[in-house]
Design an enzyme around this catalytic site. Structure first.
Site, PDB file in Angstrom:
ATOM      1  N   ASN A  22       0.814  -1.219   0.000  1.00 44.34           N
ATOM      2  CA  ASN A  22       0.000   0.000   0.000  1.00 44.34           C
ATOM      3  C   ASN A  22       0.848   1.271   0.000  1.00 44.34           C
ATOM      4  OD1 ASN A  22      -2.378   1.710   2.050  1.00 44.34           O
ATOM      5  ND2 ASN A  22      -2.633   1.274  -0.103  1.00 44.34           N
ATOM      6  N   SER A  26      -1.405   0.428  -5.290  1.00 45.30           N
ATOM      7  CA  SER A  26      -2.792   0.670  -4.870  1.00 45.30           C
ATOM      8  C   SER A  26      -3.052   2.134  -4.532  1.00 45.30           C
ATOM      9  CB  SER A  26      -3.216  -0.264  -3.734  1.00 45.30           C
ATOM     10  OG  SER A  26      -2.405  -0.124  -2.591  1.00 45.30           O
TER      11      SER A  26
END
Length: 175
Positions: A22, A26
């Protein structure tokens, strides 16, 4: 490809994008998709967020190379890395993995907890499956261990997928 029905017709359609840590793919996909949705007039109808399957970067910011690539192309870069937890399934309409390994990790979570949380596997997809003509490998490769050009390539991939998904959300939510 048809999108699953909203779980809460009165609330926003909730989309989560998931990669490994992350900090690269993403969050880039989250910022691009949010910008496309805003331009399409769906900013209030769709909530977008992102997570990682791993916990290495929780609480940290976006990879500086990812942020720089987004900034150069006019996207927002505010971000705090978070880890995907099974409880999130209860609130999501669509969970999109950035690669096959993360898709498999998410399928395992859905298999273990999906039924109790009302989340079925049809709400789980690869993000690039929304790219027209994505080809035989619908993954977004992890640019973390490469150079700046990998982040530009990722941006191009997520922009294409975001446009495809935004088009489908327009049909689903405004249709």
């Amino acid at each position: 490809m048809s999108l699953p029905e909203p779980r809460d017709p009165a609330g926003p359609y909730r989309v989560s994008l998931v990669c490994l840590g992350n900090i690269c793919r993403s969050p880039m996909a989250e910022k691009v998709l949010a910008a496309d949705l805003e331009r399409a007039g769906l900013g209030d109808l769709v909530a977008v967020d992102s997570f990682g399957t791993g916990d290495w970067h929780v609480g940290g910011g976006m990879d500086p190379r990812a942020a720089s690539t987004l900034r150069v192309h006019g996207y927002l870069t505010d971000h705090t890395a978070r880890q995907f937890t099974p409880s999130l399934l209860a609130e999501r309409d669509l969970v999109l993995a950035l690669d096959l390994d993360n898709l498999e990790d998410l399928r395992t979570v859905v298999g273990e907890r999906g039924a109790e949380l009302g989340f079925s596997v049809d709400r789980l997809r690869l993000f690039r499956s929304f790219t027209p003509g994505a080809g035989p490998n619908p993954e977004v490769p992890d640019p973390y261990y490469g150079g700046d050009d990998g982040f530009t390539a990722v941006l191009n991939m997520v922009e294409s997928a975001a446009k495809g998904l935004t088009g489908e959300l327009v049909v689903r939510l405004r249709g």
